[in-house]
Design a protein around this motif. Structure first.
Motif, PDB file in Angstrom:
ATOM      1  N   THR A  33      -3.899  11.091  -4.805  1.00  0.00           N
ATOM      2  CA  THR A  33      -3.899  10.010  -3.815  1.00  0.00           C
ATOM      3  C   THR A  33      -4.891  10.276  -2.695  1.00  0.00           C
ATOM      4  OG1 THR A  33      -2.123  11.080  -2.572  1.00  0.00           O
ATOM      5  CG2 THR A  33      -1.467   9.492  -4.283  1.00  0.00           C
ATOM      6  N   GLU A  34      -5.665  11.339  -2.838  1.00  0.00           N
ATOM      7  CA  GLU A  34      -6.580  11.712  -1.759  1.00  0.00           C
ATOM      8  C   GLU A  34      -7.628  10.640  -1.474  1.00  0.00           C
ATOM      9  OE1 GLU A  34      -9.700  15.286  -0.511  1.00  0.00           O
ATOM     10  OE2 GLU A  34      -8.528  15.398  -2.371  1.00  0.00           O
ATOM     11  N   PRO A  35      -8.271  10.019  -2.500  1.00  0.00           N
ATOM     12  CA  PRO A  35      -9.277   9.001  -2.171  1.00  0.00           C
ATOM     13  C   PRO A  35      -8.707   7.864  -1.340  1.00  0.00           C
ATOM     14  CG  PRO A  35      -9.482   9.660  -4.470  1.00  0.00           C
ATOM     15  CD  PRO A  35      -8.203  10.276  -3.959  1.00  0.00           C
ATOM     16  N   LEU A  36      -7.479   7.413  -1.676  1.00  0.00           N
ATOM     17  CA  LEU A  36      -6.901   6.289  -0.941  1.00  0.00           C
ATOM     18  C   LEU A  36      -6.526   6.703   0.477  1.00  0.00           C
ATOM     19  CD1 LEU A  36      -5.962   3.398  -0.912  1.00  0.00           C
ATOM     20  CD2 LEU A  36      -3.791   4.134  -1.941  1.00  0.00           C
ATOM     21  N   THR A  37      -5.911   7.875   0.612  1.00  0.00           N
ATOM     22  CA  THR A  37      -5.535   8.323   1.956  1.00  0.00           C
ATOM     23  C   THR A  37      -6.766   8.620   2.802  1.00  0.00           C
ATOM     24  OG1 THR A  37      -5.350  10.595   1.111  1.00  0.00           O
ATOM     25  CG2 THR A  37      -3.328   9.279   1.184  1.00  0.00           C
ATOM     26  N   ARG A  38      -7.851   9.106   2.169  1.00  0.00           N
ATOM     27  CA  ARG A  38      -9.076   9.353   2.920  1.00  0.00           C
ATOM     28  C   ARG A  38      -9.668   8.050   3.444  1.00  0.00           C
ATOM     29  NH1 ARG A  38     -11.327  12.523  -0.429  1.00  0.00           N
ATOM     30  NH2 ARG A  38     -12.640  11.007  -1.512  1.00  0.00           N
ATOM     31  N   LEU A  39      -9.612   6.987   2.608  1.00  0.00           N
ATOM     32  CA  LEU A  39     -10.094   5.685   3.047  1.00  0.00           C
ATOM     33  C   LEU A  39      -9.278   5.188   4.243  1.00  0.00           C
ATOM     34  CD1 LEU A  39     -11.760   3.090   2.798  1.00  0.00           C
ATOM     35  CD2 LEU A  39     -10.140   2.320   1.030  1.00  0.00           C
ATOM     36  N   ILE A  40      -7.960   5.410   4.178  1.00  0.00           N
ATOM     37  CA  ILE A  40      -7.097   4.974   5.286  1.00  0.00           C
ATOM     38  C   ILE A  40      -7.434   5.743   6.544  1.00  0.00           C
ATOM     39  CG2 ILE A  40      -4.703   4.871   6.075  1.00  0.00           C
ATOM     40  CD1 ILE A  40      -3.906   4.457   3.139  1.00  0.00           C
ATOM     41  N   ASP A  41      -7.726   7.055   6.389  1.00  0.00           N
ATOM     42  CA  ASP A  41      -8.098   7.848   7.557  1.00  0.00           C
ATOM     43  C   ASP A  41      -9.410   7.350   8.164  1.00  0.00           C
ATOM     44  OD1 ASP A  41      -5.858   9.390   7.302  1.00  0.00           O
ATOM     45  OD2 ASP A  41      -6.858  10.992   6.158  1.00  0.00           O
ATOM     46  N   VAL A  44       0.834  -1.198   0.000  1.00  0.00           N
ATOM     47  CA  VAL A  44       0.000   0.000   0.000  1.00  0.00           C
ATOM     48  C   VAL A  44       0.868   1.247   0.000  1.00  0.00           C
ATOM     49  CG1 VAL A  44      -1.753   1.286   1.274  1.00  0.00           C
ATOM     50  CG2 VAL A  44      -1.857  -1.224   1.167  1.00  0.00           C
ATOM     51  N   THR A  45       1.940   1.233   0.826  1.00  0.00           N
ATOM     52  CA  THR A  45       2.852   2.377   0.882  1.00  0.00           C
ATOM     53  C   THR A  45       3.502   2.608  -0.475  1.00  0.00           C
ATOM     54  OG1 THR A  45       3.288   1.834   3.199  1.00  0.00           O
ATOM     55  CG2 THR A  45       4.823   3.340   2.098  1.00  0.00           C
ATOM     56  N   GLU A  46       3.964   1.544  -1.087  1.00  0.00           N
ATOM     57  CA  GLU A  46       4.592   1.673  -2.409  1.00  0.00           C
ATOM     58  C   GLU A  46       3.599   2.192  -3.437  1.00  0.00           C
ATOM     59  OE1 GLU A  46       6.146  -2.133  -3.266  1.00  0.00           O
ATOM     60  OE2 GLU A  46       7.938  -1.907  -2.036  1.00  0.00           O
ATOM     61  N   HIS A  47       2.354   1.739  -3.339  1.00  0.00           N
ATOM     62  CA  HIS A  47       1.354   2.191  -4.303  1.00  0.00           C
ATOM     63  C   HIS A  47       1.092   3.685  -4.157  1.00  0.00           C
ATOM     64  CE1 HIS A  47      -1.999   1.978  -7.014  1.00  0.00           C
ATOM     65  NE2 HIS A  47      -2.831   2.446  -6.083  1.00  0.00           N
ATOM     66  N   ILE A  48       1.013   4.167  -2.904  1.00  0.00           N
ATOM     67  CA  ILE A  48       0.804   5.597  -2.693  1.00  0.00           C
ATOM     68  C   ILE A  48       1.993   6.389  -3.217  1.00  0.00           C
ATOM     69  CG2 ILE A  48       0.553   7.367  -0.924  1.00  0.00           C
ATOM     70  CD1 ILE A  48      -1.013   5.383   0.731  1.00  0.00           C
ATOM     71  N   ALA A  49       3.205   5.880  -2.940  1.00  0.00           N
ATOM     72  CA  ALA A  49       4.401   6.571  -3.438  1.00  0.00           C
ATOM     73  C   ALA A  49       4.420   6.603  -4.955  1.00  0.00           C
ATOM     74  CB  ALA A  49       5.652   5.869  -2.895  1.00  0.00           C
ATOM     75  N   THR A  50       4.031   5.521  -5.593  1.00  0.00           N
ATOM     76  CA  THR A  50       4.002   5.480  -7.062  1.00  0.00           C
ATOM     77  C   THR A  50       3.011   6.495  -7.607  1.00  0.00           C
ATOM     78  OG1 THR A  50       4.584   3.133  -7.020  1.00  0.00           O
ATOM     79  CG2 THR A  50       3.610   3.993  -9.053  1.00  0.00           C
ATOM     80  N   LEU A  51       1.820   6.570  -6.986  1.00  0.00           N
ATOM     81  CA  LEU A  51       0.824   7.540  -7.446  1.00  0.00           C
ATOM     82  C   LEU A  51       1.323   8.968  -7.284  1.00  0.00           C
ATOM     83  CD1 LEU A  51      -2.468   5.963  -5.995  1.00  0.00           C
ATOM     84  CD2 LEU A  51      -1.661   5.909  -8.356  1.00  0.00           C
ATOM     85  N   GLU A  52       1.989   9.255  -6.161  1.00  0.00           N
ATOM     86  CA  GLU A  52       2.505  10.605  -5.950  1.00  0.00           C
ATOM     87  C   GLU A  52       3.602  10.927  -6.950  1.00  0.00           C
ATOM     88  OE1 GLU A  52       3.715  10.465  -1.916  1.00  0.00           O
ATOM     89  OE2 GLU A  52       1.723  10.973  -1.098  1.00  0.00           O
ATOM     90  N   ALA A  53       4.461   9.920  -7.274  1.00  0.00           N
ATOM     91  CA  ALA A  53       5.528  10.158  -8.251  1.00  0.00           C
ATOM     92  C   ALA A  53       4.956  10.479  -9.622  1.00  0.00           C
ATOM     93  CB  ALA A  53       6.450   8.934  -8.320  1.00  0.00           C
ATOM     94  N   ARG A  54       3.809   9.874  -9.920  1.00  0.00           N
ATOM     95  CA  ARG A  54       3.174  10.139 -11.221  1.00  0.00           C
ATOM     96  C   ARG A  54       2.372  11.431 -11.218  1.00  0.00           C
ATOM     97  NH1 ARG A  54       0.548   4.166 -12.429  1.00  0.00           N
ATOM     98  NH2 ARG A  54       2.502   3.028 -12.739  1.00  0.00           N
ATOM     99  N   GLY A  55       2.256  12.041 -10.062  1.00  0.00           N
ATOM    100  CA  GLY A  55       1.470  13.254  -9.976  1.00  0.00           C
ATOM    101  C   GLY A  55      -0.024  13.001  -9.933  1.00  0.00           C
TER     102      GLY A  55
END
Length: 381
Positions: free
Chosen positions: A327-335, A313-324
């Motif tokens: 990532t808000e929907p995923l981080t909101r779900l985690i919250d 999951v961490t790698e996936h978030i980092a990959t999305l951020e690197a692509r610009g």
């Protein structure tokens, strides 16, 4: 020609002339020839009966006095046969036997009794009446047969149409059953718990294996909920949920909701789900149906409540951020998962040195109705 149409002469009918004297037959033929009908002669009663076996006659002119079998005996045999029972009989005789021989003739079913010599014009007039009567009777018979044939054809057509409708309905039913089996197979293969719910009644039309195994099936079936009266359910605020607030009753009422959090406990086991409800409109002959999806987030909830995420999951978030990418929907779900009343104890991840997973630790609470201090701390972050 009349009115632009050609009038065709009616088809001749048959007349049976019976006399043992050739000269009498010739006289009858000469008298009736102007009528233009088909004249059939017989020189005895037996010969007349043979003719009656093969054809029908408009009238029978029958001599009374004949050797071997007289006219009365012949008439009796004619009346005994079903086919010739209604054929008109005219008796012709030159002798009078008995006081009133005509009475005997009428008793045998004769329509007339004429003495020889007869008046040709009168005989032709009488015979003409029976010719027209025969034609009208034949016309009615043919019309009745045509009507009966038409009715039979219509009946056969209706039966064929009914058979075709039954075949089409059978094909639709079979196709519906095949589609149902296909849908059941597809839903059964999906890992996410899914159920189709009938509005108002709350009856579960279909639930896959994942939904049947989640919380003993009590989240997908009313019947299973009744069997597990000791099951406990909590909402996002940690308070117990009434049965009417569970996802299935809400979906049955037609409510549409997203990520509705539910914590459950049954027989010492605990879990977390996010419930989704969507309305499937009426289509393809099917009524409106509610789709209930139950995302099992027990493991992810326990992980998120400890403040750490699995490496993928961490790698996936980092990959999305690197692509610009967003990532808000995923981080909101985690919250959301972190803020749910947790199943985990709230201990940091490194405290699991003994090898037990966070999910295993999360099932150690003894009283689900009264959250512990660690439970509160986990809920508060």
């Amino acid at each position: 020609m009349s009115g632009g149409r050609t009038l065709t002469a009616p088809e001749p009918v048959s007349l049976l002339l019976v006399d043992d004297q050739p000269e009498n037959l010739l006289a009858l033929e000469a008298t009736l020839a102007p009528l233009g009908q088909r004249l059939v002669t017989a020189r005895s009663g037996r010969e007349a009966l043979r003719h009656l076996l093969t054809q029908d006659f408009a009238v029978i002119l029958l001599d009374v006095v004949m050797p071997d079998m007289d006219g009365f005996e012949t008439a009796q045999l004619i009346r005994e046969r079903e086919r010739s029972r209604g054929t008109p009989l005219i008796f012709l005789t030159g002798l009078s036997r008995g006081v009133h021989p005509e009475l005997r003739g009428y008793a045998m079913g004769a329509v007339d009794y004429l003495l020889k010599p007869f008046e040709p014009a009168i005989l032709r007039s009488k015979v003409s009446v029976f010719v027209e009567l025969f034609r009208k009777t034949e016309l009615v018979r043919r019309q009745a047969e045509a009507l009966r044939d038409a009715q039979q054809r219509e009946h056969a057509r209706e039966l064929l149409d009914a058979q075709r409708r039954m075949e089409a309905e059978r094909f639709r039913s079979e196709s519906h059953r095949n589609q149902q089996r296909w849908l059941e197979a597809v839903l059964a293969a999906l890992p996410m718990p899914l159920a189709l719910v009938e509005p108002q009644s709350g009856r579960t039309l279909l639930a896959n294996k994942a939904a049947q195994g989640l919380a003993g099936g009590s989240l997908a079936y009313r019947e299973a909920r009744a069997l597990h009266a000791d099951a406990r359910f909590r909402g996002a605020d940690g308070r117990r949920l009434d049965d009417d607030a569970l996802p299935l009753p809400r979906a049955a009422r037609g409510e549409v909701f997203q990520a509705y959090p539910v914590e459950w406990e049954l027989n010492g086991q605990r879990g977390s789900v996010l419930a989704y409800s969507e309305r499937l409109p009426r289509m393809h002959g099917r009524p409106e149906t509610m789709l209930l999806a139950l995302m099992d987030v027990s493991a992810l909830r326990a992980t998120a409540s400890h403040g750490w995420l699995p490496l993928p999951v961490t790698e996936h978030i980092a990959t999305l951020e690197a692509r610009g990418e967003d990532t808000e929907p995923l981080t909101r779900l985690i919250d959301v998962l972190r803020n749910l009343p947790g199943l985990a104890t709230g201990r940091p991840a490194q405290e699991h040195g003994s090898g037990s997973s966070p999910t295993e630790d999360s099932g150690q609470a003894n009283n689900p109705d009264a959250p512990s201090d660690e439970h509160r701390r986990a809920r508060n972050g």
